[in-house]
Motif scaffolding. Structure first.
Motif, PDB file in Angstrom:
ATOM      1  N   VAL A   1       1.891  -2.210 -10.853  1.00 61.22           N
ATOM      2  CA  VAL A   1       2.804  -2.957  -9.988  1.00 61.22           C
ATOM      3  C   VAL A   1       2.210  -3.235  -8.609  1.00 61.22           C
ATOM      4  O   VAL A   1       2.129  -4.387  -8.172  1.00 61.22           O
ATOM      5  CB  VAL A   1       4.166  -2.242  -9.875  1.00 61.22           C
ATOM      6  N   ALA A   2       1.806  -2.194  -7.907  1.00 64.00           N
ATOM      7  CA  ALA A   2       1.320  -2.390  -6.537  1.00 64.00           C
ATOM      8  C   ALA A   2       0.036  -3.218  -6.516  1.00 64.00           C
ATOM      9  O   ALA A   2      -0.114  -4.107  -5.673  1.00 64.00           O
ATOM     10  CB  ALA A   2       1.102  -1.048  -5.850  1.00 64.00           C
ATOM     11  N   GLU A   3      -0.862  -2.952  -7.452  1.00 68.16           N
ATOM     12  CA  GLU A   3      -2.119  -3.702  -7.489  1.00 68.16           C
ATOM     13  C   GLU A   3      -1.874  -5.191  -7.742  1.00 68.16           C
ATOM     14  O   GLU A   3      -2.442  -6.046  -7.056  1.00 68.16           O
ATOM     15  CB  GLU A   3      -3.038  -3.136  -8.568  1.00 68.16           C
ATOM     16  N   ASP A   4      -0.997  -5.497  -8.698  1.00 68.79           N
ATOM     17  CA  ASP A   4      -0.697  -6.901  -8.995  1.00 68.79           C
ATOM     18  C   ASP A   4       0.049  -7.567  -7.843  1.00 68.79           C
ATOM     19  O   ASP A   4      -0.223  -8.735  -7.506  1.00 68.79           O
ATOM     20  CB  ASP A   4       0.111  -7.018 -10.289  1.00 68.79           C
TER      21      ASP A   4
ATOM     22  N   VAL B   1       0.849  -1.197   0.000  1.00 73.50           N
ATOM     23  CA  VAL B   1       0.000   0.000   0.000  1.00 73.50           C
ATOM     24  C   VAL B   1       0.882   1.244   0.000  1.00 73.50           C
ATOM     25  O   VAL B   1       0.649   2.190  -0.767  1.00 73.50           O
ATOM     26  CB  VAL B   1      -0.959   0.000   1.211  1.00 73.50           C
ATOM     27  N   ASP B   2       1.911   1.237   0.834  1.00 80.15           N
ATOM     28  CA  ASP B   2       2.823   2.381   0.896  1.00 80.15           C
ATOM     29  C   ASP B   2       3.494   2.639  -0.448  1.00 80.15           C
ATOM     30  O   ASP B   2       3.680   3.798  -0.841  1.00 80.15           O
ATOM     31  CB  ASP B   2       3.899   2.165   1.962  1.00 80.15           C
ATOM     32  N   PHE B   3       3.882   1.581  -1.151  1.00 75.33           N
ATOM     33  CA  PHE B   3       4.494   1.726  -2.468  1.00 75.33           C
ATOM     34  C   PHE B   3       3.563   2.531  -3.373  1.00 75.33           C
ATOM     35  O   PHE B   3       3.989   3.484  -4.042  1.00 75.33           O
ATOM     36  CB  PHE B   3       4.793   0.354  -3.075  1.00 75.33           C
ATOM     37  N   GLN B   4       2.293   2.163  -3.401  1.00 77.36           N
ATOM     38  CA  GLN B   4       1.322   2.870  -4.252  1.00 77.36           C
ATOM     39  C   GLN B   4       1.175   4.325  -3.808  1.00 77.36           C
ATOM     40  O   GLN B   4       1.114   5.231  -4.653  1.00 77.36           O
ATOM     41  CB  GLN B   4      -0.035   2.176  -4.221  1.00 77.36           C
ATOM     42  N   LEU B   5       1.137   4.549  -2.525  1.00 76.08           N
ATOM     43  CA  LEU B   5       0.988   5.917  -2.027  1.00 76.08           C
ATOM     44  C   LEU B   5       2.206   6.772  -2.367  1.00 76.08           C
ATOM     45  O   LEU B   5       2.061   7.949  -2.732  1.00 76.08           O
ATOM     46  CB  LEU B   5       0.733   5.904  -0.517  1.00 76.08           C
TER      47      LEU B   5
END
Length: 185
Positions: A131-134, A40-44
């Motif tokens: 990336v983050a979703e997958d 989650v942090d990666f996406q944020l």
């Protein structure tokens, strides 16, 4: 995951492979090994960095580099590509989009018609958005987008620059704003 860890993953993926699809796969695999909160942090972090460069000031530079072929989608993917160049390049270009003239991948495109560019040369990285979703789905069988929506997070899927756009076909204005880029493009 803090911002330093985010940048470490992005930069390591570039050392592992230059191919955007292989980088995406590498990042998904690496990120899937993190706890759900880290994914989650990666996406944020990705979205926060994108917000910093979501400006007409940068879009005009991307439009110049891409020979006018920089639609909403094109600029969105250009932003991802810029993040993929790593922290040092990102920070330089975020501070001054004309610094794109110093980026080796951009210099390699200078003086060539965009119709001659190989697909892998285009300054875009569309699949970074997945990336983050997958990775989240792989790690948890869950839906990252739903997790973020439940937190009240507002997803954007295209640019929304807050600054004022100008006429990118005004050669004098482009030369004033991007003196180094206009010399090579």
């Amino acid at each position: 995951m803090d911002l330093d860890a985010f940048w470490a993953l992005i930069e390591r993926s570039g050392r592992e492979t230059a191919d955007p699809d292989e980088r995406t796969d590498w990042l998904i695999d690496a990120l899937a090994g993190y706890p759900a909160a880290g994914i989650v942090d990666f996406q944020l972090h990705l979205d926060a960095l994108r917000d910093r460069i979501d400006t007409y000031r940068l879009w005009g530079a991307a439009w110049l580099v891409c020979g006018g072929l920089c639609s909403d989608d094109g600029f969105w993917y250009f932003q991802a590509w810029l993040i993929g160049q790593g922290r040092e390049v990102f920070e330089a270009v975020a501070a001054d989009p004309d610094a794109l003239a110093d980026v080796p991948a951009i210099r390699e495109l200078a003086g060539r018609d965009s119709e001659e560019w190989a697909e892998a040369e285009w300054p875009d990285w569309e699949s970074l958005d997945d990336v983050a979703e997958d990775a989240y789905e792989e790690a948890t069988d869950g839906d990252l987008e739903q997790v973020l929506v439940d937190r009240g997070y507002d997803f954007r899927l295209s640019p929304e620059p807050p600054d004022t756009q100008w006429n990118w076909e005004d050669d004098e204005e482009m030369e004033r704003r991007y003196p180094r880029l206009t010399k090579i493009f």
